[in-house]
Design a protein around this motif. Sequence first.
Motif, PDB file in Angstrom:
ATOM      1  N   GLY A  66      55.382  50.005  47.806  1.00 58.94           N
ATOM      2  CA  GLY A  66      55.751  48.516  48.357  1.00 58.94           C
ATOM      3  C   GLY A  66      54.685  47.864  48.388  1.00 58.94           C
ATOM      4  O   GLY A  66      54.690  46.471  48.588  1.00 58.94           O
ATOM      5  N   GLU A  67      53.242  48.238  48.483  1.00 60.03           N
ATOM      6  CA  GLU A  67      52.152  47.391  48.342  1.00 60.03           C
ATOM      7  C   GLU A  67      51.526  46.949  47.011  1.00 60.03           C
ATOM      8  O   GLU A  67      51.827  47.825  46.172  1.00 60.03           O
ATOM      9  N   GLU A  68      51.064  45.933  47.040  1.00 51.74           N
ATOM     10  CA  GLU A  68      50.434  45.409  45.769  1.00 51.74           C
ATOM     11  C   GLU A  68      49.326  44.564  45.780  1.00 51.74           C
ATOM     12  O   GLU A  68      49.320  43.725  46.905  1.00 51.74           O
ATOM     13  N   LEU A  69      48.476  44.798  44.777  1.00 50.17           N
ATOM     14  CA  LEU A  69      47.504  43.716  44.627  1.00 50.17           C
ATOM     15  C   LEU A  69      47.397  43.011  43.297  1.00 50.17           C
ATOM     16  O   LEU A  69      48.086  43.577  42.280  1.00 50.17           O
ATOM     17  N   VAL A  70      47.083  41.815  43.147  1.00 51.96           N
ATOM     18  CA  VAL A  70      47.041  41.088  41.945  1.00 51.96           C
ATOM     19  C   VAL A  70      45.562  40.906  41.339  1.00 51.96           C
ATOM     20  O   VAL A  70      44.581  40.265  42.116  1.00 51.96           O
ATOM     21  N   VAL A  71      45.033  41.678  40.497  1.00 41.82           N
ATOM     22  CA  VAL A  71      43.721  41.770  39.926  1.00 41.82           C
ATOM     23  C   VAL A  71      43.486  41.130  38.651  1.00 41.82           C
ATOM     24  O   VAL A  71      44.064  41.524  37.671  1.00 41.82           O
ATOM     25  N   ASP A  72      42.996  40.078  38.723  1.00 47.04           N
ATOM     26  CA  ASP A  72      42.834  39.201  37.206  1.00 47.04           C
ATOM     27  C   ASP A  72      44.008  38.998  36.632  1.00 47.04           C
ATOM     28  O   ASP A  72      44.225  38.907  35.525  1.00 47.04           O
ATOM     29  N   GLY A  73      45.068  38.520  37.675  1.00 47.15           N
ATOM     30  CA  GLY A  73      46.457  38.143  37.007  1.00 47.15           C
ATOM     31  C   GLY A  73      47.309  39.275  36.816  1.00 47.15           C
ATOM     32  O   GLY A  73      48.375  39.026  36.341  1.00 47.15           O
ATOM     33  N   VAL A  74      46.973  40.418  36.801  1.00 47.68           N
ATOM     34  CA  VAL A  74      47.621  41.615  36.649  1.00 47.68           C
ATOM     35  C   VAL A  74      48.108  42.321  38.047  1.00 47.68           C
ATOM     36  O   VAL A  74      47.265  42.771  38.721  1.00 47.68           O
ATOM     37  N   ALA A  75      49.312  42.772  38.365  1.00 47.93           N
ATOM     38  CA  ALA A  75      49.795  43.462  39.392  1.00 47.93           C
ATOM     39  C   ALA A  75      49.312  44.792  39.290  1.00 47.93           C
ATOM     40  O   ALA A  75      49.550  45.439  38.299  1.00 47.93           O
ATOM     41  N   VAL A  76      48.861  45.354  40.500  1.00 43.29           N
ATOM     42  CA  VAL A  76      48.301  46.781  40.492  1.00 43.29           C
ATOM     43  C   VAL A  76      49.014  47.579  41.581  1.00 43.29           C
ATOM     44  O   VAL A  76      49.180  47.114  42.703  1.00 43.29           O
ATOM     45  N   HIS A  77      49.439  48.812  41.493  1.00 47.91           N
ATOM     46  CA  HIS A  77      49.941  49.589  42.466  1.00 47.91           C
ATOM     47  C   HIS A  77      49.377  50.861  42.629  1.00 47.91           C
ATOM     48  O   HIS A  77      48.748  51.342  41.704  1.00 47.91           O
ATOM     49  N   GLY A  78      49.744  51.539  43.508  1.00 55.84           N
ATOM     50  CA  GLY A  78      49.233  53.059  43.681  1.00 55.84           C
ATOM     51  C   GLY A  78      47.489  53.130  43.875  1.00 55.84           C
ATOM     52  O   GLY A  78      47.126  52.323  44.633  1.00 55.84           O
ATOM     53  N   GLU A  79      46.813  53.875  43.152  1.00 58.41           N
ATOM     54  CA  GLU A  79      45.513  53.908  43.127  1.00 58.41           C
ATOM     55  C   GLU A  79      44.681  52.911  42.184  1.00 58.41           C
ATOM     56  O   GLU A  79      45.001  52.921  41.026  1.00 58.41           O
ATOM     57  N   TYR A  80      43.776  52.198  42.699  1.00 58.03           N
ATOM     58  CA  TYR A  80      43.080  51.403  41.827  1.00 58.03           C
ATOM     59  C   TYR A  80      41.566  51.350  41.992  1.00 58.03           C
ATOM     60  O   TYR A  80      41.176  51.387  43.235  1.00 58.03           O
ATOM     61  N   SER A  81      40.876  51.452  41.029  1.00 55.26           N
ATOM     62  CA  SER A  81      39.359  51.557  41.134  1.00 55.26           C
ATOM     63  C   SER A  81      38.716  50.259  40.723  1.00 55.26           C
ATOM     64  O   SER A  81      38.941  49.749  39.816  1.00 55.26           O
ATOM     65  N   PHE A  82      37.652  49.735  41.735  1.00 55.01           N
ATOM     66  CA  PHE A  82      37.028  48.201  41.173  1.00 55.01           C
ATOM     67  C   PHE A  82      35.728  48.653  40.792  1.00 55.01           C
ATOM     68  O   PHE A  82      35.072  47.783  40.215  1.00 55.01           O
ATOM     69  N   GLY A  83      35.303  49.985  40.652  1.00 50.04           N
ATOM     70  CA  GLY A  83      33.986  50.338  40.070  1.00 50.04           C
ATOM     71  C   GLY A  83      33.063  49.868  41.020  1.00 50.04           C
ATOM     72  O   GLY A  83      33.081  49.516  42.151  1.00 50.04           O
ATOM     73  N   VAL A  84      31.807  49.871  40.500  1.00 57.34           N
ATOM     74  CA  VAL A  84      30.426  49.728  41.225  1.00 57.34           C
ATOM     75  C   VAL A  84      30.200  48.212  41.248  1.00 57.34           C
ATOM     76  O   VAL A  84      30.234  47.424  40.033  1.00 57.34           O
ATOM     77  N   ILE A  85      30.061  47.520  42.402  1.00 58.42           N
ATOM     78  CA  ILE A  85      30.058  46.123  42.398  1.00 58.42           C
ATOM     79  C   ILE A  85      28.635  45.704  42.697  1.00 58.42           C
ATOM     80  O   ILE A  85      27.771  46.532  43.344  1.00 58.42           O
ATOM     81  N   GLY A  86      28.294  44.736  41.716  1.00 65.89           N
ATOM     82  CA  GLY A  86      26.621  44.351  41.998  1.00 65.89           C
ATOM     83  C   GLY A  86      26.215  43.680  43.179  1.00 65.89           C
ATOM     84  O   GLY A  86      27.186  42.948  43.895  1.00 65.89           O
ATOM     85  N   GLU A  87      24.938  43.730  43.693  1.00 66.35           N
ATOM     86  CA  GLU A  87      24.588  43.473  44.835  1.00 66.35           C
ATOM     87  C   GLU A  87      24.848  41.675  44.918  1.00 66.35           C
ATOM     88  O   GLU A  87      24.553  41.114  43.753  1.00 66.35           O
ATOM     89  N   ARG A  88      25.219  41.230  45.788  1.00 64.07           N
ATOM     90  CA  ARG A  88      25.736  39.584  46.077  1.00 64.07           C
ATOM     91  C   ARG A  88      26.879  39.445  45.220  1.00 64.07           C
ATOM     92  O   ARG A  88      27.254  38.166  45.120  1.00 64.07           O
ATOM     93  N   ASP A  89      27.772  40.380  44.474  1.00 62.82           N
ATOM     94  CA  ASP A  89      28.784  40.056  43.673  1.00 62.82           C
ATOM     95  C   ASP A  89      30.082  39.942  44.654  1.00 62.82           C
ATOM     96  O   ASP A  89      29.733  40.706  45.684  1.00 62.82           O
ATOM     97  N   SER A  90      31.135  39.326  44.229  1.00 59.32           N
ATOM     98  CA  SER A  90      32.299  39.449  44.951  1.00 59.32           C
ATOM     99  C   SER A  90      33.425  39.432  44.061  1.00 59.32           C
ATOM    100  O   SER A  90      33.531  38.656  42.777  1.00 59.32           O
ATOM    101  N   LEU A  91      34.334  40.129  44.304  1.00 60.67           N
ATOM    102  CA  LEU A  91      35.820  40.260  43.583  1.00 60.67           C
ATOM    103  C   LEU A  91      36.746  39.768  44.431  1.00 60.67           C
ATOM    104  O   LEU A  91      36.830  39.903  45.658  1.00 60.67           O
TER     105      LEU A  91
END
Length: 267
Positions: A66-91
């Motif tokens: 029942g939970e959802e995030l929209v990443v770059d316009g795409v709905a994601v569910h379950g487990e999702y990896s954002f990967g390694v984020i660079g210093e001073r970067d934001s998603l």
Amino acid sequence: MTTDVGTFVESWQEWHTGQEGRIGDPHGFLAITELHWLGDEPERYDDAPGAWSTGPDGVRVVLAEGEELVVDGVAVHGEYSFGVIGERDSLFPVSGDAVIEVAKRGGHDILRPRHPENPLRVAYTGTPAYEPDERWAVSGRYVAFDSPRPTTVGAAVEGLQHVYDAPGQVEFELDGQELSLTVFPGHAPGSLMALFTDATSGVSTYAANRSLGIGAPDADGTVWLDFNRAVNLPCAYTDLATCPLPPAENRLPVAVEAGEKTPYERA
């Protein structure tokens, strides 16, 4: 640069209106509801969906049914990896009318949910500023270092540090004194940014820091410093910011009575 006072003031007012719009944006820093420091163990938070953690492979979230995030316009569910984020970067994944900022600051992965209904944003009425005055707009000279200098500065959060590669310094005259500022890369290609304090800091302006954007130097190193456009960093408004502090050499001995003053939220 202009010698027409009316045009100078009009240009500043247009800039100031845009600056106020950025500060009060529904998903700007005034909308941040909490600063979460991510760890190895998944953890849930009241202001964001999912269980969040970080590790060698970066930030990941596990969303419940029942939970959802929209990443770059795409709905994601379950487990999702954002990967390694660079210093001073934001998603900025989206959750309903909120934005869930995922970022790295000072080597730490953090989560900063941004909710438009946050009381700090809703109550925002504007930032006081000095009246624009051409005496605080001066030319200077950019002097590049032989190679960028790694410069470690403190942060608004105790124990946190930021490291910037300083490409050089800007030399200028202000209020009859020869001064200089160590500068860091700005947001636009070739532009520069200076963090500084001055004799007004802690009196009429925010004590910890202000920031001044500087356009790319001309071919001969000439730059334009308009302290009328000196701005507060997010930490001037909220304790949920990780803003950098100025390097020690950027403590100006003059009273720069220009730019943004201490926000009402801190006064």
